[in-house]
Write a protein that holds these residues in place. Structure first.
Motif, PDB file in Angstrom:
ATOM      1  N   PRO A   1       0.801  -1.231   0.000  1.00  0.00           N
ATOM      2  CA  PRO A   1       0.000   0.000   0.000  1.00  0.00           C
ATOM      3  C   PRO A   1       0.831   1.278   0.000  1.00  0.00           C
ATOM      4  N   ILE A   2       2.118   1.193   0.338  1.00  0.00           N
ATOM      5  CA  ILE A   2       2.948   2.407   0.368  1.00  0.00           C
ATOM      6  C   ILE A   2       3.989   2.399  -0.750  1.00  0.00           C
ATOM      7  N   GLY A   3       3.800   1.570  -1.761  1.00  0.00           N
ATOM      8  CA  GLY A   3       4.750   1.522  -2.862  1.00  0.00           C
ATOM      9  C   GLY A   3       5.534   0.226  -2.876  1.00  0.00           C
ATOM     10  N   ARG A   4       6.409   0.102  -3.866  1.00  0.00           N
ATOM     11  CA  ARG A   4       7.205  -1.125  -3.988  1.00  0.00           C
ATOM     12  C   ARG A   4       8.329  -1.125  -2.959  1.00  0.00           C
ATOM     13  N   LEU A   5       8.418  -2.225  -2.216  1.00  0.00           N
ATOM     14  CA  LEU A   5       9.350  -2.356  -1.109  1.00  0.00           C
ATOM     15  C   LEU A   5      10.571  -3.165  -1.531  1.00  0.00           C
ATOM     16  N   GLY A   6      11.757  -2.689  -1.153  1.00  0.00           N
ATOM     17  CA  GLY A   6      12.981  -3.466  -1.281  1.00  0.00           C
ATOM     18  C   GLY A   6      13.264  -4.137   0.046  1.00  0.00           C
ATOM     19  N   MET A   7      13.331  -5.467   0.044  1.00  0.00           N
ATOM     20  CA  MET A   7      13.396  -6.223   1.294  1.00  0.00           C
ATOM     21  C   MET A   7      14.833  -6.632   1.615  1.00  0.00           C
ATOM     22  N   MET A   8      15.252  -6.274   2.820  1.00  0.00           N
ATOM     23  CA  MET A   8      16.589  -6.602   3.313  1.00  0.00           C
ATOM     24  C   MET A   8      16.507  -6.935   4.788  1.00  0.00           C
ATOM     25  N   ILE A   9      17.670  -7.272   5.373  1.00  0.00           N
ATOM     26  CA  ILE A   9      17.761  -7.503   6.811  1.00  0.00           C
ATOM     27  C   ILE A   9      19.123  -7.029   7.309  1.00  0.00           C
ATOM     28  N   CYS A  10      19.142  -6.103   8.227  1.00  0.00           N
ATOM     29  CA  CYS A  10      20.266  -5.719   9.077  1.00  0.00           C
ATOM     30  C   CYS A  10      21.596  -5.570   8.341  1.00  0.00           C
ATOM     31  N   TYR A  11      22.469  -6.578   8.379  1.00  0.00           N
ATOM     32  CA  TYR A  11      23.826  -6.477   7.840  1.00  0.00           C
ATOM     33  C   TYR A  11      23.832  -6.150   6.345  1.00  0.00           C
ATOM     34  N   ASP A  12      22.731  -6.428   5.653  1.00  0.00           N
ATOM     35  CA  ASP A  12      22.610  -6.051   4.236  1.00  0.00           C
ATOM     36  C   ASP A  12      22.813  -4.549   4.047  1.00  0.00           C
ATOM     37  N   LEU A  13      22.606  -3.768   5.097  1.00  0.00           N
ATOM     38  CA  LEU A  13      22.755  -2.319   5.016  1.00  0.00           C
ATOM     39  C   LEU A  13      24.137  -1.918   4.515  1.00  0.00           C
ATOM     40  N   ARG A  14      25.143  -2.722   4.773  1.00  0.00           N
ATOM     41  CA  ARG A  14      26.521  -2.373   4.431  1.00  0.00           C
ATOM     42  C   ARG A  14      26.884  -2.701   2.980  1.00  0.00           C
ATOM     43  N   PHE A  15      25.924  -3.143   2.182  1.00  0.00           N
ATOM     44  CA  PHE A  15      26.215  -3.572   0.818  1.00  0.00           C
ATOM     45  C   PHE A  15      25.369  -2.758  -0.161  1.00  0.00           C
ATOM     46  N   PRO A  16      25.886  -1.603  -0.605  1.00  0.00           N
ATOM     47  CA  PRO A  16      25.092  -0.697  -1.438  1.00  0.00           C
ATOM     48  C   PRO A  16      24.681  -1.292  -2.772  1.00  0.00           C
ATOM     49  N   GLU A  17      25.411  -2.312  -3.253  1.00  0.00           N
ATOM     50  CA  GLU A  17      25.029  -2.926  -4.525  1.00  0.00           C
ATOM     51  C   GLU A  17      23.666  -3.603  -4.437  1.00  0.00           C
ATOM     52  N   LEU A  18      23.285  -4.074  -3.260  1.00  0.00           N
ATOM     53  CA  LEU A  18      21.958  -4.661  -3.092  1.00  0.00           C
ATOM     54  C   LEU A  18      20.885  -3.588  -3.197  1.00  0.00           C
ATOM     55  N   PHE A  19      21.124  -2.442  -2.595  1.00  0.00           N
ATOM     56  CA  PHE A  19      20.188  -1.319  -2.693  1.00  0.00           C
ATOM     57  C   PHE A  19      20.050  -0.862  -4.149  1.00  0.00           C
ATOM     58  N   SER A  20      21.162  -0.802  -4.871  1.00  0.00           N
ATOM     59  CA  SER A  20      21.116  -0.385  -6.279  1.00  0.00           C
ATOM     60  C   SER A  20      20.294  -1.364  -7.107  1.00  0.00           C
ATOM     61  N   ALA A  21      20.484  -2.649  -6.875  1.00  0.00           N
ATOM     62  CA  ALA A  21      19.707  -3.647  -7.615  1.00  0.00           C
ATOM     63  C   ALA A  21      18.219  -3.502  -7.322  1.00  0.00           C
ATOM     64  N   LEU A  22      17.886  -3.244  -6.064  1.00  0.00           N
ATOM     65  CA  LEU A  22      16.479  -3.107  -5.703  1.00  0.00           C
ATOM     66  C   LEU A  22      15.855  -1.879  -6.347  1.00  0.00           C
TER      67      LEU A  22
ATOM     68  N   GLY B   1      12.755  -1.601  -9.214  1.00  0.00           N
ATOM     69  CA  GLY B   1      11.846  -0.467  -9.108  1.00  0.00           C
ATOM     70  C   GLY B   1      11.385  -0.148  -7.705  1.00  0.00           C
ATOM     71  N   ALA B   2      12.169  -0.518  -6.693  1.00  0.00           N
ATOM     72  CA  ALA B   2      11.774  -0.247  -5.306  1.00  0.00           C
ATOM     73  C   ALA B   2      11.808   1.241  -5.010  1.00  0.00           C
ATOM     74  N   ARG B   3      10.851   1.682  -4.210  1.00  0.00           N
ATOM     75  CA  ARG B   3      10.782   3.068  -3.771  1.00  0.00           C
ATOM     76  C   ARG B   3      10.988   3.208  -2.270  1.00  0.00           C
ATOM     77  N   VAL B   4      10.796   2.128  -1.547  1.00  0.00           N
ATOM     78  CA  VAL B   4      10.939   2.124  -0.090  1.00  0.00           C
ATOM     79  C   VAL B   4      11.840   0.952   0.288  1.00  0.00           C
ATOM     80  N   MET B   5      12.964   1.243   0.921  1.00  0.00           N
ATOM     81  CA  MET B   5      13.906   0.212   1.331  1.00  0.00           C
ATOM     82  C   MET B   5      13.685  -0.144   2.798  1.00  0.00           C
ATOM     83  N   LEU B   6      13.585  -1.429   3.079  1.00  0.00           N
ATOM     84  CA  LEU B   6      13.329  -1.894   4.435  1.00  0.00           C
ATOM     85  C   LEU B   6      14.587  -2.533   5.020  1.00  0.00           C
ATOM     86  N   VAL B   7      14.989  -2.054   6.205  1.00  0.00           N
ATOM     87  CA  VAL B   7      16.188  -2.578   6.853  1.00  0.00           C
ATOM     88  C   VAL B   7      15.869  -2.950   8.305  1.00  0.00           C
TER      89      VAL B   7
END
Length: 277
Positions: free
Chosen positions: A137-158, A163-169
């Motif tokens: 309901p709030i847009g396309r979510l990029g799903m991650m967990i904790c330590y994933d925060l340190r890997f910007p390539e995952l955020f770029s792929a999402l 097409g993610a607009r909201v990243m979840l950590v």
């Protein structure tokens, strides 16, 4: 929240948080990593791991239905490939109690934290291998967990591939690493991807030798903190914010980095040069 090895007490806390979010008119509630269980030892979670259609996850699905709210369940001990390994699963449940998506943590936390604990997640967990985004309901979510925060390539792929607009950590950051890096990394990822970042956090002392930094936070696509829990050790609670997707697109239009990106992974077009001494 401050989860422990008491599954029932953790559920009651999550039920309280769901009630707070529902009463506040929220469309979604985001719970942190290990929301259902934090053991005293890494192998403790193996005793309660179960498939996503098991009884414990069913209770949380029923909770979403009862409160008529979507739940981001930030890190669940899903049944793994063998008796000695679980999966750390981020599960998205809709307001009807249906599982919409599940992401298994890719980057496992094997770190001897300075002035903190030795944590070897890979001893009792297997890594995931799939990048996952899901509509909500709030847009396309990029799903991650904790330590994933340190890997910007995952955020770029999402962002650029999914097409993610909201990243979840959802996280259970240690206190030393949280104090040093938590907010600055979350704001950096929001700025880099021009996305909202929602980071639900464990806080407080879970057991002897295990404590989390807390400071749940929501960051907008410009990198501004729009909601935060400043004193998480005082108890449980939620930070509430509105997601403005029109404003997100305006931010992306101001600095159109998507159109400026170059295919740096193509070594034919961008060969690597190292000027050695």
């Amino acid at each position: 929240m401050c989860a422990t090895d008491d599954v029932e007490a953790n559920f009651r806390t999550c039920e309280k948080l769901a009630t707070l979010a529902s009463d506040a008119g929220c469309a979604m509630l985001f719970l942190p990593e290990c929301f259902a269980f934090i053991g005293r030892k890494g192998e403790d979670a193996l005793a309660i791991m179960e498939p996503l259609d098991g009884p414990l996850m069913t209770r949380y699905r029923d909770l979403a239905r009862a409160k008529n709210i979507w739940l981001s369940l930030g890190g669940f001990p899903e049944l793994g490939p063998d008796a000695g390994h679980r999966l750390n699963a981020h599960v998205l449940v809709d307001a009807d109690g249906e599982i919409r998506a599940s992401y298994r943590k890719i980057h496992l936390f094997d770190v001897d934290v300075p002035n903190g604990p030795l944590l070897m997640e890979s001893k009792t967990a297997s890594p995931g291998s799939e990048i996952v985004a899901a509509d909500s309901p709030i847009g396309r979510l990029g799903m991650m967990i904790c330590y994933d925060l340190r890997f910007p390539e995952l955020f770029s792929a999402l962002r650029y591939e999914c097409g993610a607009r909201v990243m979840l950590v959802p996280s259970a950051f240690t206190r030393p690493t949280g104090a040093a890096h938590w907010e600055v990394l979350l704001r950096a990822r929001a700025i880099e991807t021009q996305s909202y970042v929602i980071a639900a956090a464990q806080c407080g002392v879970h057991s002897e030798g295990r404590a989390s930094y807390g400071h749940s936070i929501i960051v907008d696509p410009w990198g501004e903190v729009i909601a935060k829990l400043d004193d998480p050790d005082e108890g449980v609670g939620i930070a509430v914010a509105k997601i403005d997707l029109r404003g997100l697109e305006e931010t992306r239009a101001k600095i159109p980095i998507e159109t400026h990106r170059r295919g740096l992974g193509d070594r034919t077009a961008f060969p690597v040069t190292i000027a050695e001494m």
